[in-house]
Design a protein around this motif. Structure first.
Motif, PDB file in Angstrom:
ATOM      1  N   PHE A 185      11.239  -9.546 -12.580  1.00 20.85           N
ATOM      2  CA  PHE A 185      10.595  -9.911 -11.703  1.00 20.85           C
ATOM      3  C   PHE A 185      10.916 -10.948 -10.216  1.00 20.85           C
ATOM      4  CE2 PHE A 185       7.104 -14.128 -10.605  1.00 20.85           C
ATOM      5  CZ  PHE A 185       6.086 -13.552 -10.170  1.00 20.85           C
ATOM      6  N   HIS A 186      11.019  -9.960  -9.651  1.00 20.47           N
ATOM      7  CA  HIS A 186      12.633 -10.159  -8.840  1.00 20.47           C
ATOM      8  C   HIS A 186      11.746 -10.350  -7.166  1.00 20.47           C
ATOM      9  CE1 HIS A 186      16.459  -8.421 -11.123  1.00 20.47           C
ATOM     10  NE2 HIS A 186      15.088  -9.144 -11.449  1.00 20.47           N
ATOM     11  N   LYS A 187      11.993 -11.687  -6.190  1.00 18.13           N
ATOM     12  CA  LYS A 187      11.196 -11.245  -4.707  1.00 18.13           C
ATOM     13  C   LYS A 187      12.176 -10.200  -4.575  1.00 18.13           C
ATOM     14  CE  LYS A 187      10.605 -14.166  -0.939  1.00 18.13           C
ATOM     15  NZ  LYS A 187      10.574 -15.212  -0.309  1.00 18.13           N
ATOM     16  N   SER A 188      11.278  -9.543  -3.998  1.00 20.40           N
ATOM     17  CA  SER A 188      12.116  -8.448  -2.645  1.00 20.40           C
ATOM     18  C   SER A 188      12.293  -9.595  -1.213  1.00 20.40           C
ATOM     19  CB  SER A 188      11.477  -7.240  -1.998  1.00 20.40           C
ATOM     20  OG  SER A 188      10.166  -6.693  -3.428  1.00 20.40           O
ATOM     21  N   PRO A 189      14.021  -8.726  -0.925  1.00 24.85           N
ATOM     22  CA  PRO A 189      13.925  -9.087   0.241  1.00 24.85           C
ATOM     23  C   PRO A 189      13.510  -9.493   1.599  1.00 24.85           C
ATOM     24  CG  PRO A 189      15.321  -6.919   0.162  1.00 24.85           C
ATOM     25  CD  PRO A 189      14.596  -7.182  -1.013  1.00 24.85           C
ATOM     26  N   LYS A 190      12.201  -8.494   1.716  1.00 21.58           N
ATOM     27  CA  LYS A 190      11.398  -8.091   2.506  1.00 21.58           C
ATOM     28  C   LYS A 190       9.886  -7.273   2.394  1.00 21.58           C
ATOM     29  CE  LYS A 190      11.135  -4.456   6.917  1.00 21.58           C
ATOM     30  NZ  LYS A 190      12.104  -3.514   7.630  1.00 21.58           N
ATOM     31  N   LEU A 191       9.515  -8.591   3.165  1.00 23.99           N
ATOM     32  CA  LEU A 191       7.970  -7.552   2.853  1.00 23.99           C
ATOM     33  C   LEU A 191       7.544  -6.764   3.934  1.00 23.99           C
ATOM     34  CD1 LEU A 191       5.113  -8.276   1.592  1.00 23.99           C
ATOM     35  CD2 LEU A 191       4.125  -9.169   4.193  1.00 23.99           C
ATOM     36  N   GLU A 192       6.907  -4.755   3.031  1.00 26.12           N
ATOM     37  CA  GLU A 192       6.836  -3.723   3.552  1.00 26.12           C
ATOM     38  C   GLU A 192       5.442  -4.102   4.278  1.00 26.12           C
ATOM     39  OE1 GLU A 192       9.440  -2.042   4.251  1.00 26.12           O
ATOM     40  OE2 GLU A 192      10.689  -2.531   2.932  1.00 26.12           O
ATOM     41  N   MET A 193       5.310  -3.246   5.534  1.00 24.79           N
ATOM     42  CA  MET A 193       4.134  -2.891   6.410  1.00 24.79           C
ATOM     43  C   MET A 193       3.399  -2.042   5.747  1.00 24.79           C
ATOM     44  SD  MET A 193       3.501  -5.927   8.115  1.00 24.79           S
ATOM     45  CE  MET A 193       3.924  -6.802   6.696  1.00 24.79           C
ATOM     46  N   THR A 194       2.227  -1.937   4.401  1.00 21.86           N
ATOM     47  CA  THR A 194       1.611  -1.017   4.461  1.00 21.86           C
ATOM     48  C   THR A 194      -0.065  -0.693   5.313  1.00 21.86           C
ATOM     49  OG1 THR A 194       0.493  -1.821   2.526  1.00 21.86           O
ATOM     50  CG2 THR A 194       2.641  -0.619   2.042  1.00 21.86           C
ATOM     51  N   LEU A 195      -0.871   0.283   5.112  1.00 16.77           N
ATOM     52  CA  LEU A 195      -2.137   0.569   5.053  1.00 16.77           C
ATOM     53  C   LEU A 195      -2.874  -0.269   4.171  1.00 16.77           C
ATOM     54  CD1 LEU A 195      -2.467   4.194   6.439  1.00 16.77           C
ATOM     55  CD2 LEU A 195      -2.128   2.529   7.356  1.00 16.77           C
ATOM     56  N   SER A 196      -2.598  -1.146   3.370  1.00 14.64           N
ATOM     57  CA  SER A 196      -2.947  -1.969   1.902  1.00 14.64           C
ATOM     58  C   SER A 196      -3.083  -2.998   1.757  1.00 14.64           C
ATOM     59  CB  SER A 196      -3.205  -1.143   0.404  1.00 14.64           C
ATOM     60  OG  SER A 196      -1.302  -1.196   0.259  1.00 14.64           O
ATOM     61  N   MET A 230      -8.395   8.941  -1.183  1.00 16.22           N
ATOM     62  CA  MET A 230      -9.828   8.418  -0.329  1.00 16.22           C
ATOM     63  C   MET A 230     -10.183   9.356   0.175  1.00 16.22           C
ATOM     64  SD  MET A 230      -8.189   4.952   2.358  1.00 16.22           S
ATOM     65  CE  MET A 230      -9.920   4.314   3.158  1.00 16.22           C
ATOM     66  N   ARG A 231      -9.624  10.543   0.774  1.00 18.32           N
ATOM     67  CA  ARG A 231     -10.351  11.704   1.317  1.00 18.32           C
ATOM     68  C   ARG A 231     -10.964  12.443  -0.363  1.00 18.32           C
ATOM     69  NH1 ARG A 231      -4.707  11.871   4.740  1.00 18.32           N
ATOM     70  NH2 ARG A 231      -4.385  13.432   2.835  1.00 18.32           N
ATOM     71  N   GLN A 232      -9.557  12.588  -1.289  1.00 23.42           N
ATOM     72  CA  GLN A 232     -10.564  13.009  -2.425  1.00 23.42           C
ATOM     73  C   GLN A 232     -11.231  12.093  -2.847  1.00 23.42           C
ATOM     74  OE1 GLN A 232      -7.803  12.379  -5.833  1.00 23.42           O
ATOM     75  NE2 GLN A 232      -8.308  13.713  -6.690  1.00 23.42           N
ATOM     76  N   ILE A 233     -11.545  10.915  -3.070  1.00 27.59           N
ATOM     77  CA  ILE A 233     -13.022  10.521  -3.649  1.00 27.59           C
ATOM     78  C   ILE A 233     -14.054  10.771  -2.566  1.00 27.59           C
ATOM     79  CG2 ILE A 233     -14.247   7.991  -3.665  1.00 27.59           C
ATOM     80  CD1 ILE A 233     -12.363   9.117  -5.955  1.00 27.59           C
ATOM     81  N   HIS A 272      -7.376  -0.217  -0.060  1.00 26.77           N
ATOM     82  CA  HIS A 272      -7.312  -1.217  -2.089  1.00 26.77           C
ATOM     83  C   HIS A 272      -7.487  -0.479  -3.206  1.00 26.77           C
ATOM     84  CE1 HIS A 272      -7.283  -3.677   2.194  1.00 26.77           C
ATOM     85  NE2 HIS A 272      -5.949  -3.925   1.259  1.00 26.77           N
ATOM     86  N   THR A 273      -9.367  -0.322  -2.925  1.00 22.90           N
ATOM     87  CA  THR A 273      -9.622   0.886  -4.280  1.00 22.90           C
ATOM     88  C   THR A 273      -9.035   1.826  -3.966  1.00 22.90           C
ATOM     89  OG1 THR A 273     -11.564  -0.697  -3.476  1.00 22.90           O
ATOM     90  CG2 THR A 273     -12.028   1.319  -4.979  1.00 22.90           C
ATOM     91  N   ALA A 274      -8.866   2.399  -2.927  1.00 21.33           N
ATOM     92  CA  ALA A 274      -8.215   3.599  -3.149  1.00 21.33           C
ATOM     93  C   ALA A 274      -6.925   4.058  -3.566  1.00 21.33           C
ATOM     94  CB  ALA A 274      -7.539   4.452  -1.714  1.00 21.33           C
ATOM     95  N   VAL A 275      -5.941   2.846  -4.168  1.00 17.12           N
ATOM     96  CA  VAL A 275      -4.872   1.891  -4.266  1.00 17.12           C
ATOM     97  C   VAL A 275      -4.961   2.377  -5.667  1.00 17.12           C
ATOM     98  CG1 VAL A 275      -3.198   0.875  -4.981  1.00 17.12           C
ATOM     99  CG2 VAL A 275      -2.870   0.960  -2.829  1.00 17.12           C
ATOM    100  N   ALA A 276      -6.672   1.377  -6.472  1.00 14.95           N
ATOM    101  CA  ALA A 276      -6.533   1.834  -7.726  1.00 14.95           C
ATOM    102  C   ALA A 276      -6.826   3.031  -7.832  1.00 14.95           C
ATOM    103  CB  ALA A 276      -7.540   0.614  -7.514  1.00 14.95           C
TER     104      ALA A 276
END
Length: 249
Positions: free
Chosen positions: A45-56, A123-126, A137-141
């Motif tokens: 449980f290690h905090k990452s040095p940087k928050l990465e931007m994503t589409l979710s 998302m395309r598959q569904i 976010h639902t697509a990530v799940a």
């Protein structure tokens, strides 16, 4: 979909109230901000040095604060031990779970790390399978569920690290509407499919909000020398005035 682990914590609380065996493992789908995946997989449980931007973007989380709740119930409410762990995390930005507790954690939870590309493909598959639009976010799940060995088709045999088995019953939490994420849906599905969604499937309540007159921005000033309590009272008065004039005339 898992960011701050709110749904994961709620699900675990619910599971502990149910008879043994009714609910299987809780599975987390995370994006490349993957502290949950590292915690479940390696006990890191290690905090990452940087928050990465994503589409979710709603699950772009560096430190999920609900992990403390998971540990509390995992340890049978041992608040002394959990406080010790959380103090270590606060002081060092790192917590390494002892092997004994990692194994107990893995008896309850699984996870998968999903990239933006995999999320868009899902998302395309569904849509192609069910003519149904899901948010990123639902697509990530859904992508995580498939990575962990769950099939989208009833009765399919599916594989995972645990071997091949007939697809069990599972549920995916859909936590938002695609109407909130035009950019992500358009990138994943294309302009034409977003246009179809916007024209024929966009929620009526959301459309009504979009068509409302937008008011000019309001500046909330903090006059020099004013105490916080007085400034907050001023801001509250301003907000109530806006609500009264614009929405309840």
């Amino acid at each position: 979909p898992t960011g701050a682990m709110g749904n994961m914590a709620a699900g675990y609380m619910a599971k502990k109230l149910l008879p043994l065996g009714v609910m299987g493992k809780l599975c987390a789908g995370v994006n490349i901000n993957d502290i949950t995946h590292r915690a479940f997989g390696m006990g890191e449980f290690h905090k990452s040095p940087k928050l990465e931007m994503t589409l979710s973007e709603a699950i772009n989380i560096q430190v999920p604060y609900n992990f403390e709740r998971l540990l509390y119930y995992l340890t049978d409410e041992n608040n002394t031990l959990v406080k010790q762990w959380m103090t270590t995390m606060d002081d060092t930005q790192k917590l390494d779970l002892p092997l004994e507790w990692l194994e107990k954690l893995q008896c309850q939870f699984r996870s998968a790390r999903i990239t933006d590309g995999e999320m868009c493909e899902t998302m395309r598959q569904i849509y192609e399978m069910f003519e149904y639009y899901i948010d990123p976010h639902t697509a990530v799940a859904f992508a995580a569920a498939q990575r962990l060995g769950y099939s989208l088709v009833d009765g399919d045999e599916c594989g995972s690290n645990d071997g091949v088995h007939v697809n069990p019953i599972y549920a995916v939490l859909s936590t938002a509407s695609p109407c909130k994420f035009q950019e992500a849906v358009t990138i994943a599905m294309g302009e034409e499919r977003w246009g179809k969604y916007h024209k024929t499937m966009f929620p009526l309540a959301a459309r009504e909000v979009m068509e409302m007159k937008e008011i000019d921005p309001v500046m909330y000033d903090w006059p020099e020398g004013k105490p916080m309590s007085e400034v907050q009272a001023m801001w509250e008065h301003t907000a109530k005035k806006i609500l009264q004039e614009e929405f309840f005339p």
